[in-house]
Design a protein around this motif. Sequence first.
Motif, PDB file in Angstrom:
ATOM      1  N   ALA A   5       4.693   4.721   6.943  1.00  0.00           N
ATOM      2  CA  ALA A   5       4.965   3.309   7.185  1.00  0.00           C
ATOM      3  C   ALA A   5       3.897   2.464   6.496  1.00  0.00           C
ATOM      4  O   ALA A   5       2.700   2.728   6.642  1.00  0.00           O
ATOM      5  N   GLN A   6       4.342   1.517   5.740  1.00  0.00           N
ATOM      6  CA  GLN A   6       3.445   0.519   5.149  1.00  0.00           C
ATOM      7  C   GLN A   6       3.881  -0.820   5.758  1.00  0.00           C
ATOM      8  O   GLN A   6       4.890  -1.377   5.365  1.00  0.00           O
ATOM      9  N   PRO A   7       3.116  -1.322   6.716  1.00  0.00           N
ATOM     10  CA  PRO A   7       3.585  -2.461   7.511  1.00  0.00           C
ATOM     11  C   PRO A   7       3.642  -3.789   6.775  1.00  0.00           C
ATOM     12  O   PRO A   7       4.301  -4.718   7.224  1.00  0.00           O
ATOM     13  N   GLU A   8       2.964  -3.876   5.654  1.00  0.00           N
ATOM     14  CA  GLU A   8       2.922  -5.143   4.909  1.00  0.00           C
ATOM     15  C   GLU A   8       3.710  -5.024   3.613  1.00  0.00           C
ATOM     16  O   GLU A   8       3.432  -4.142   2.804  1.00  0.00           O
ATOM     17  N   CYS A  23      -1.519   1.932   5.703  1.00  0.00           N
ATOM     18  CA  CYS A  23      -0.554   3.030   5.699  1.00  0.00           C
ATOM     19  C   CYS A  23      -0.747   3.855   6.963  1.00  0.00           C
ATOM     20  O   CYS A  23      -1.874   4.224   7.302  1.00  0.00           O
ATOM     21  N   THR A  24       0.347   4.138   7.649  1.00  0.00           N
ATOM     22  CA  THR A  24       0.315   5.101   8.746  1.00  0.00           C
ATOM     23  C   THR A  24       1.356   6.170   8.463  1.00  0.00           C
ATOM     24  O   THR A  24       2.333   5.934   7.755  1.00  0.00           O
ATOM     25  N   PHE A  67      -9.180   8.339   5.856  1.00  0.00           N
ATOM     26  CA  PHE A  67      -8.272   9.099   6.707  1.00  0.00           C
ATOM     27  C   PHE A  67      -8.753   8.987   8.146  1.00  0.00           C
ATOM     28  O   PHE A  67      -9.918   9.255   8.454  1.00  0.00           O
ATOM     29  N   ASN A  68      -7.853   8.582   9.039  1.00  0.00           N
ATOM     30  CA  ASN A  68      -8.187   8.478  10.461  1.00  0.00           C
ATOM     31  C   ASN A  68      -7.131   9.245  11.235  1.00  0.00           C
ATOM     32  O   ASN A  68      -5.988   8.778  11.399  1.00  0.00           O
ATOM     33  N   LYS A  69      -7.507  10.431  11.698  1.00  0.00           N
ATOM     34  CA  LYS A  69      -6.527  11.303  12.338  1.00  0.00           C
ATOM     35  C   LYS A  69      -6.043  10.731  13.665  1.00  0.00           C
ATOM     36  O   LYS A  69      -4.848  10.807  13.985  1.00  0.00           O
ATOM     37  N   SER A  70      -6.943  10.143  14.440  1.00  0.00           N
ATOM     38  CA  SER A  70      -6.552   9.640  15.756  1.00  0.00           C
ATOM     39  C   SER A  70      -5.585   8.461  15.653  1.00  0.00           C
ATOM     40  O   SER A  70      -4.712   8.280  16.504  1.00  0.00           O
ATOM     41  N   GLN A  71      -5.731   7.679  14.587  1.00  0.00           N
ATOM     42  CA  GLN A  71      -4.833   6.548  14.380  1.00  0.00           C
ATOM     43  C   GLN A  71      -3.715   6.874  13.397  1.00  0.00           C
ATOM     44  O   GLN A  71      -2.906   6.001  13.080  1.00  0.00           O
ATOM     45  N   THR A  72      -3.678   8.092  12.931  1.00  0.00           N
ATOM     46  CA  THR A  72      -2.710   8.543  11.908  1.00  0.00           C
ATOM     47  C   THR A  72      -2.585   7.513  10.792  1.00  0.00           C
ATOM     48  O   THR A  72      -1.475   7.082  10.422  1.00  0.00           O
ATOM     49  N   SER A  73      -3.723   7.129  10.259  1.00  0.00           N
ATOM     50  CA  SER A  73      -3.723   6.110   9.203  1.00  0.00           C
ATOM     51  C   SER A  73      -4.450   6.604   7.968  1.00  0.00           C
ATOM     52  O   SER A  73      -5.277   7.525   8.025  1.00  0.00           O
ATOM     53  N   LEU A  82      -9.723  -6.976  -8.356  1.00  0.00           N
ATOM     54  CA  LEU A  82      -9.566  -7.541  -9.685  1.00  0.00           C
ATOM     55  C   LEU A  82      -8.129  -8.033  -9.859  1.00  0.00           C
ATOM     56  O   LEU A  82      -7.203  -7.465  -9.265  1.00  0.00           O
ATOM     57  N   VAL A  83      -7.954  -9.040 -10.699  1.00  0.00           N
ATOM     58  CA  VAL A  83      -6.597  -9.529 -10.979  1.00  0.00           C
ATOM     59  C   VAL A  83      -5.729  -8.393 -11.491  1.00  0.00           C
ATOM     60  O   VAL A  83      -4.532  -8.295 -11.164  1.00  0.00           O
ATOM     61  N   SER A  84      -6.328  -7.497 -12.277  1.00  0.00           N
ATOM     62  CA  SER A  84      -5.583  -6.378 -12.856  1.00  0.00           C
ATOM     63  C   SER A  84      -5.154  -5.342 -11.813  1.00  0.00           C
ATOM     64  O   SER A  84      -4.376  -4.434 -12.127  1.00  0.00           O
ATOM     65  N   ASP A  85      -5.628  -5.470 -10.579  1.00  0.00           N
ATOM     66  CA  ASP A  85      -5.190  -4.573  -9.501  1.00  0.00           C
ATOM     67  C   ASP A  85      -3.821  -4.978  -8.961  1.00  0.00           C
ATOM     68  O   ASP A  85      -3.219  -4.241  -8.174  1.00  0.00           O
ATOM     69  N   SER A  86      -3.327  -6.135  -9.353  1.00  0.00           N
ATOM     70  CA  SER A  86      -2.026  -6.615  -8.875  1.00  0.00           C
ATOM     71  C   SER A  86      -0.940  -5.637  -9.305  1.00  0.00           C
ATOM     72  O   SER A  86      -0.736  -5.390 -10.495  1.00  0.00           O
ATOM     73  N   ALA A  87      -0.253  -5.068  -8.328  1.00  0.00           N
ATOM     74  CA  ALA A  87       0.760  -4.041  -8.595  1.00  0.00           C
ATOM     75  C   ALA A  87       1.416  -3.676  -7.274  1.00  0.00           C
ATOM     76  O   ALA A  87       1.122  -4.244  -6.225  1.00  0.00           O
ATOM     77  N   LEU A  88       2.301  -2.683  -7.350  1.00  0.00           N
ATOM     78  CA  LEU A  88       2.978  -2.158  -6.159  1.00  0.00           C
ATOM     79  C   LEU A  88       2.303  -0.851  -5.774  1.00  0.00           C
ATOM     80  O   LEU A  88       2.134   0.034  -6.618  1.00  0.00           O
ATOM     81  N   TYR A  89       1.907  -0.732  -4.522  1.00  0.00           N
ATOM     82  CA  TYR A  89       1.167   0.437  -4.060  1.00  0.00           C
ATOM     83  C   TYR A  89       2.005   1.222  -3.054  1.00  0.00           C
ATOM     84  O   TYR A  89       2.547   0.655  -2.108  1.00  0.00           O
ATOM     85  N   PHE A  90       2.083   2.523  -3.292  1.00  0.00           N
ATOM     86  CA  PHE A  90       2.856   3.404  -2.427  1.00  0.00           C
ATOM     87  C   PHE A  90       1.938   4.444  -1.791  1.00  0.00           C
ATOM     88  O   PHE A  90       1.169   5.109  -2.476  1.00  0.00           O
ATOM     89  N   CYS A  91       2.092   4.579  -0.479  1.00  0.00           N
ATOM     90  CA  CYS A  91       1.463   5.656   0.258  1.00  0.00           C
ATOM     91  C   CYS A  91       2.497   6.777   0.381  1.00  0.00           C
ATOM     92  O   CYS A  91       3.701   6.505   0.489  1.00  0.00           O
TER      93      CYS A  91
END
Lengths: 113, 116
Positions: A5-8, A23-24, A67-73, A82-91
């Motif tokens: 799940a990517q909530p945003e 990401c969870t 990585f957070n095991k207790s929060q599964t995140s 950076l401006v160049s970081d603008s993109a679509l990110y997938f977990c």
Amino acid sequence: AQSVAQPEDQVNVAEGNPLTVKCTYSVSGNPYLFWYVQYPNRGLQFLLKYITGDNLVKGSYGFEAEFNKSQTSFHLKKPSALVSDSALYFCAVRDMADTPLVFGKGTRLSVIA
Amino acid sequence: AAGVIQSPRHLIKEKRETATLKCYPIPRHDTVYWYQQGPGQDPQFLISFYEKMQSDKGSIPDRFSAQQFSDYHSELNMSSLELGDSALYFCASSTSTGVPGANVLTFGAGSRLTVL
């Protein structure tokens, strides 16, 4: 079955500020977690992965994820965007059985100058 | 470094036609995966091959078939195309060595199929 799940759908950050993309996950056993980035009309590019060991994973282009095991995140972070970081990110996640990689819905990151 | 090569990059077809997409994995990668990404969607797993044998099957329609050849390249065949098949089709490859599940998938640039 594993899921992510990517909530945003969208994250907006000013250039130079820290960024976090959330990401969870859900798997039956121990997870293998990945982050990929997709630029317009391009394939998915691998950023980093968590398999085992240190909970803080460092990857390409200054990105890191915790990585957070207790929060599964497995949130993706970068200290200074950076401006160049603008993109679509997938977990993505798979379990230890080498099953196919399952992706989240993606989060569009927009870094504003 | 060699990457995953997909062809064609763009393809336009009419409804009910047939299309074939090709994928050439990174040399010495023995596993190939096919994913479908609809507009604004996440990549959905279709099918995978390991050493030329089908290893996993996802949400691949019965109208689609795929295979991996002796040189490890793979082809995705799509018949009776529908408007909803319009998408970006990704191929990815990986090795099977090391810890199962930990290998990184390297993706190609994708083949964009438009069905009119």
